[in-house]
Design an enzyme around this catalytic site. Structure first.
Site, PDB file in Angstrom:
ATOM      1  CG  HIS A   1      -2.360   0.268   0.862  1.00 45.19           C
ATOM      2  ND1 HIS A   1      -3.112  -0.572   0.080  1.00 45.19           N
ATOM      3  CD2 HIS A   1      -3.175   1.307   1.181  1.00 45.19           C
ATOM      4  CE1 HIS A   1      -4.341  -0.097  -0.052  1.00 45.19           C
ATOM      5  NE2 HIS A   1      -4.403   1.061   0.585  1.00 45.19           N
TER       6      HIS A   1
ATOM      7  CG  ASP B   1      -6.530   8.712  -1.527  1.00 41.53           C
ATOM      8  OD1 ASP B   1      -6.984   7.574  -1.759  1.00 41.53           O
ATOM      9  OD2 ASP B   1      -7.249   9.718  -1.408  1.00 41.53           O
ATOM     10  N   GLY B   2      -5.110   6.518  -3.471  1.00 35.48           N
ATOM     11  CA  GLY B   2      -5.047   6.109  -4.873  1.00 35.48           C
ATOM     12  C   GLY B   2      -4.424   4.747  -5.103  1.00 35.48           C
ATOM     13  CG  ASN B   3      -2.162   2.775  -2.069  1.00 31.96           C
ATOM     14  OD1 ASN B   3      -0.983   2.593  -2.342  1.00 31.96           O
ATOM     15  ND2 ASN B   3      -2.559   3.604  -1.114  1.00 31.96           N
ATOM     16  N   GLY B   4      -5.643   1.598  -4.751  1.00 33.53           N
ATOM     17  CA  GLY B   4      -6.473   0.637  -5.470  1.00 33.53           C
ATOM     18  C   GLY B   4      -6.511   0.901  -6.959  1.00 33.53           C
ATOM     19  NE  ARG B   5      -8.836   5.841  -6.923  1.00 28.31           N
ATOM     20  CZ  ARG B   5      -9.038   7.013  -6.344  1.00 28.31           C
ATOM     21  NH1 ARG B   5      -9.582   7.998  -7.031  1.00 28.31           N
ATOM     22  NH2 ARG B   5      -8.716   7.203  -5.087  1.00 28.31           N
ATOM     23  CB  ILE B   6      -1.995   3.431  -8.869  1.00 28.58           C
ATOM     24  CG1 ILE B   6      -0.860   3.708  -9.868  1.00 28.58           C
ATOM     25  CG2 ILE B   6      -1.438   2.796  -7.618  1.00 28.58           C
ATOM     26  CD1 ILE B   6      -1.241   4.641 -10.992  1.00 28.58           C
ATOM     27  N   GLY B   7      -3.072   0.344  -8.509  1.00 27.07           N
ATOM     28  CA  GLY B   7      -2.776  -1.086  -8.485  1.00 27.07           C
ATOM     29  C   GLY B   7      -3.511  -1.848  -9.561  1.00 27.07           C
TER      30      GLY B   7
END
Length: 263
Positions: A190, A194-200
């Site tokens: 992680h 912020d933005g981890n899910g989208r970039i992942g």
């Protein structure tokens, strides 16, 4: 079970490649799924705009009344990044520099951040982050001091694995490599505030795109199950791999149907 799904993935991909040249149909199919990808990836992160509002915003440039600026920017920035990734995936690298660069573009506007003090587009986190599991327990991600070395190792390992692909071996299949990357980045490291899910999910799909697979996305209706698979895959990625295999099969079937209708 997973072996059966991997065989189905290979069969569907072969059918698609037999029907039409990859580049021609990729471009048409990408255009079709871009808004779905953007809508669903942001919906998973709590964006409240409806699908219809998303279409009007991204296709007709009509701003929904009373929409929060941060939510609008989340969708517009994600779509712009997706345009770039889909158009240039063959030359895009799985690298720290590229992950940071795309995160910087994805999260560039202050209004997208819930906490102004965390605003750090393109930079690894400097504060600890965590999530709450379904059983009420806190799941801590890596400490900020551990992120740089963990990311370096993840990128090195992923690129090494991509040099040793064997689509007939589950452990060396592109989907398995993409799933390991996805699980490590989102469930253990992680890396960003912020933005981890989208970039992942963007980079998970970049791995698949570079190997000739269509992008996959997780629909809002699958959100609860998706989050549960993170928990179930703490020690073994099999539950997440099984979940993402179903999503890839759905995407391959959609692409095959799309091509057959166009012929």
């Amino acid at each position: 079970m997973i072996e059966h799904k991997i065989r189905k993935i290979n069969t569907l991909k072969n059918k698609i490649e037999d029907l039409a040249p990859r580049k021609e149909w990729n471009e048409a199919f990408f255009e079709k799924v871009k808004i779905d990808f953007t809508y669903n990836s942001n919906k998973l992160e709590g964006n409240t705009l409806t699908y219809g509002q998303t279409i009007k915003l991204l296709k007709d440039f009509v701003t929904p009344p009373n929409a929060a600026p941060g939510e609008l920017l989340d969708l517009v920035n994600h779509q712009n990044i997706l345009n770039n990734v889909f158009a240039n995936y063959s030359s895009q690298t799985i690298s720290e520099d590229n992950i940071k660069a795309l995160h910087k573009e994805l999260m560039k506007d202050l209004a997208q951040w819930n906490d102004d003090g965390l605003y750090s587009p393109g930079q690894y986190k400097v504060f600890e982050n965590y999530t709450m599991r379904s059983n009420g327990k806190i799941h801590n991600y890596l400490l900020p001091t551990e992120v740089a070395s963990a990311m370096e190792e993840l990128i090195h390992t992923t690129n090494e694995q991509l040099q040793q692909i064997d689509i007939h071996d589950v452990n060396r299949h592109p989907l398995t490599i993409a799933t390991r990357f996805h699980q490590e980045l989102l469930n253990r490291i992680h890396a960003f505030s912020d933005g981890n899910g989208r970039i992942g999910r963007l980079f998970t799909n970049l791995i698949l795109l570079k190997e000739g697979y269509p992008p996959i996305f997780i629909k809002d209706v699958d959100r609860e199950e998706y989050l549960k698979r993170f928990e179930k895959s703490d020690e073994d990625i099999s539950p997440m791999l099984d979940f993402l295999a179903d999503r890839l099969i759905e995407s391959l079937e959609a692409k095959l149907e799309f091509i057959q209708k166009k012929q």
